[in-house]
Design an enzyme around this catalytic site. Sequence first.
Site, mmCIF file in Angstrom:
data_model
loop_
_atom_site.group_PDB
_atom_site.id
_atom_site.type_symbol
_atom_site.label_atom_id
_atom_site.label_comp_id
_atom_site.label_asym_id
_atom_site.label_seq_id
_atom_site.Cartn_x
_atom_site.Cartn_y
_atom_site.Cartn_z
ATOM 1 C CB CYS A 78 -0.966 -0.029 1.176
ATOM 2 S SG CYS A 78 -0.195 -0.450 2.756
HETATM 3 N N1 LIG Z 1 -4.645 -3.964 5.043
HETATM 4 C C1 LIG Z 1 -4.057 -3.295 4.049
HETATM 5 O O1 LIG Z 1 -4.234 -2.066 3.899
HETATM 6 C C2 LIG Z 1 -3.188 -4.007 3.048
HETATM 7 C C3 LIG Z 1 -2.733 -3.293 1.937
HETATM 8 C C4 LIG Z 1 -1.906 -3.941 1.010
HETATM 9 C C5 LIG Z 1 -1.559 -5.261 1.198
HETATM 10 N N2 LIG Z 1 -1.991 -5.933 2.287
HETATM 11 C C6 LIG Z 1 -1.585 -7.330 2.437
HETATM 12 O O2 LIG Z 1 -2.707 -8.153 2.114
HETATM 13 C C7 LIG Z 1 -2.690 -9.336 2.909
HETATM 14 C C8 LIG Z 1 -4.000 -9.413 3.696
HETATM 15 O O3 LIG Z 1 -4.098 -8.257 4.517
HETATM 16 P P1 LIG Z 1 -5.380 -7.923 5.397
HETATM 17 O O4 LIG Z 1 -5.170 -6.565 5.939
HETATM 18 O O5 LIG Z 1 -6.629 -8.236 4.636
HETATM 19 O O6 LIG Z 1 -5.175 -8.999 6.575
HETATM 20 P P2 LIG Z 1 -6.218 -9.482 7.682
HETATM 21 O O7 LIG Z 1 -7.325 -8.490 7.826
HETATM 22 O O8 LIG Z 1 -5.404 -9.811 8.882
HETATM 23 O O9 LIG Z 1 -6.820 -10.842 7.067
HETATM 24 C C9 LIG Z 1 -6.013 -11.968 6.831
HETATM 25 C C10 LIG Z 1 -6.852 -13.064 6.194
HETATM 26 O O10 LIG Z 1 -6.017 -14.171 5.898
HETATM 27 C C11 LIG Z 1 -6.547 -15.362 6.514
HETATM 28 N N3 LIG Z 1 -5.369 -16.149 6.900
HETATM 29 C C12 LIG Z 1 -4.416 -15.833 7.828
HETATM 30 N N4 LIG Z 1 -3.444 -16.764 7.843
HETATM 31 C C13 LIG Z 1 -3.787 -17.687 6.898
HETATM 32 C C14 LIG Z 1 -3.183 -18.892 6.444
HETATM 33 N N5 LIG Z 1 -2.025 -19.336 6.934
HETATM 34 N N6 LIG Z 1 -3.814 -19.574 5.462
HETATM 35 C C15 LIG Z 1 -4.993 -19.147 4.947
HETATM 36 N N7 LIG Z 1 -5.608 -18.033 5.336
HETATM 37 C C16 LIG Z 1 -5.012 -17.302 6.308
HETATM 38 C C17 LIG Z 1 -7.415 -14.873 7.658
HETATM 39 O O11 LIG Z 1 -8.512 -15.728 7.928
HETATM 40 P P3 LIG Z 1 -8.396 -17.081 8.786
HETATM 41 O O12 LIG Z 1 -7.285 -16.858 9.786
HETATM 42 O O13 LIG Z 1 -9.742 -17.259 9.410
HETATM 43 O O14 LIG Z 1 -8.087 -18.153 7.782
HETATM 44 C C18 LIG Z 1 -7.984 -13.577 7.065
HETATM 45 O O15 LIG Z 1 -9.096 -13.855 6.237
HETATM 46 C C19 LIG Z 1 -1.457 -9.232 3.824
HETATM 47 O O16 LIG Z 1 -0.375 -9.908 3.244
HETATM 48 C C20 LIG Z 1 -1.182 -7.722 3.855
HETATM 49 O O17 LIG Z 1 0.166 -7.402 4.114
HETATM 50 C C21 LIG Z 1 -2.815 -5.341 3.218
#
Ligand SMILES: NC(=O)c1ccc[n+]([C@@H]2O[C@H](COP(=O)([O-])OP(=O)(O)OC[C@H]3O[C@@H](n4cnc5c(N)ncnc54)[C@H](OP(=O)(O)O)[C@@H]3O)[C@@H](O)[C@H]2O)c1
Length: 328
Positions: free
Chosen positions: A143
């Site tokens: 981001c």
């Molecule tokens: N938030 C932002 O602004 C943003 C921006 C750019 C990129 N990102 C990247 O996008 C990704 C997701 O971010 P987010 O903010 O959406 O994270 P989040 O809100 O913490 O959600 C993570 C998701 O991944 C699942 N998960 C976690 N560990 C897992 C595993 N080992 N296998 C399968 N599913 C798993 C979780 O559900 P369960 O644990 O129930 O399976 C949950 O649905 C990250 O890599 C982050 O760095 C985030």
Amino acid sequence: MQIAIIGASGYTGGDLIRLLLTHPKAEVTVATSRKLAGKPVVSDQPHLKGLTDLVFTNPDVDTLDADLAFLAVPHTAAMQYAGKLLQRGIRVVDLSADYRLPKDVYEKTYGVTHTDYFEMPYGLCELHRKEVRGAKAVSNPGCFPTGATLAAAPLAKHAKAVVFDSKTGVSGAGNTASATTHYPSVADNVGAYKWTTHRHLAEMKMELARLGSKAPCYFTPHLVPVNRGILTTAHILLDGTMEQEEVERMYRKFYEKEFFVRYQAPTLAGVRGSNFCDLSVEVREGRAVVVSAIDNLVKGASGQAIQNMNLMCGFDEKDGLRGAGVLP
Ligand SMILES: NC(=O)c1ccc[n+]([C@@H]2O[C@H](COP(=O)([O-])OP(=O)(O)OC[C@H]3O[C@@H](n4cnc5c(N)ncnc54)[C@H](OP(=O)(O)O)[C@@H]3O)[C@@H](O)[C@H]2O)c1
């Protein structure tokens, strides 16, 4: 196109479902969450009630059926899925950091060993459209690097030094509660974090170098009490004499064909919920100050991931992404 979202209960997964509701050619058919498997998606994401019947399933990538999968999971989790999905003929857009950097830089920056490394195009669409078009797998940028790189790109070759100062909303940290994101820590407060060591700096350096910049690059993020958005102020020390008119003309020209980058005064509310990046520049005494605004969950994550999918699959790049920001 049938779409699987691995990590659909997170913030970026939720925004992928929301945005794909209006996509003319793609339908989400698989939404995974290990913790919520068996429960309706709307039990976790009530803003989608009446719009989707999806039920969370476990992320079983050996059996799930889809044409393309978004990996909206933490780094190190994505590397367990990407290769297996591709082997099964399922295209991949990875939102995590696992495939953004060269292997050695990734391992040093994230302090982990990459167990399934291969190269993916870096999906900052405005700069890498050619590589993304038709690709089977794409790594979605971070981001902060999205807003910062778009702010600096037109001047990259003219920079003596680049300093990125970013303010981010709290959803950037994902939906797991922590002391840092606890309401009393964030509300009515502003603070800097990882002043000199934020991991996204490696991506910013990589992209500036690809743009022909030899300038040193620095980055400090700040957490501000808003849910969504990243406002980045890029201070670019210029290596020659350039005036406002010339630099502004450069910016307008660089982005004139880009639907999602708009030359205008940026505010977080102006891009909230949308895939736009608003930016503008002011030049004085050998320094260009460029300010950019994006929604971290849309242009900084899920929106750009859909933009990448559109390019990979030959769809209109704007499909599913024509929504305006939410102002005020
Ligand atoms: N938030 C932002 O602004 C943003 C921006 C750019 C990129 N990102 C990247 O996008 C990704 C997701 O971010 P987010 O903010 O959406 O994270 P989040 O809100 O913490 O959600 C993570 C998701 O991944 C699942 N998960 C976690 N560990 C897992 C595993 N080992 N296998 C399968 N599913 C798993 C979780 O559900 P369960 O644990 O129930 O399976 C949950 O649905 C990250 O890599 C982050 O760095 C985030």
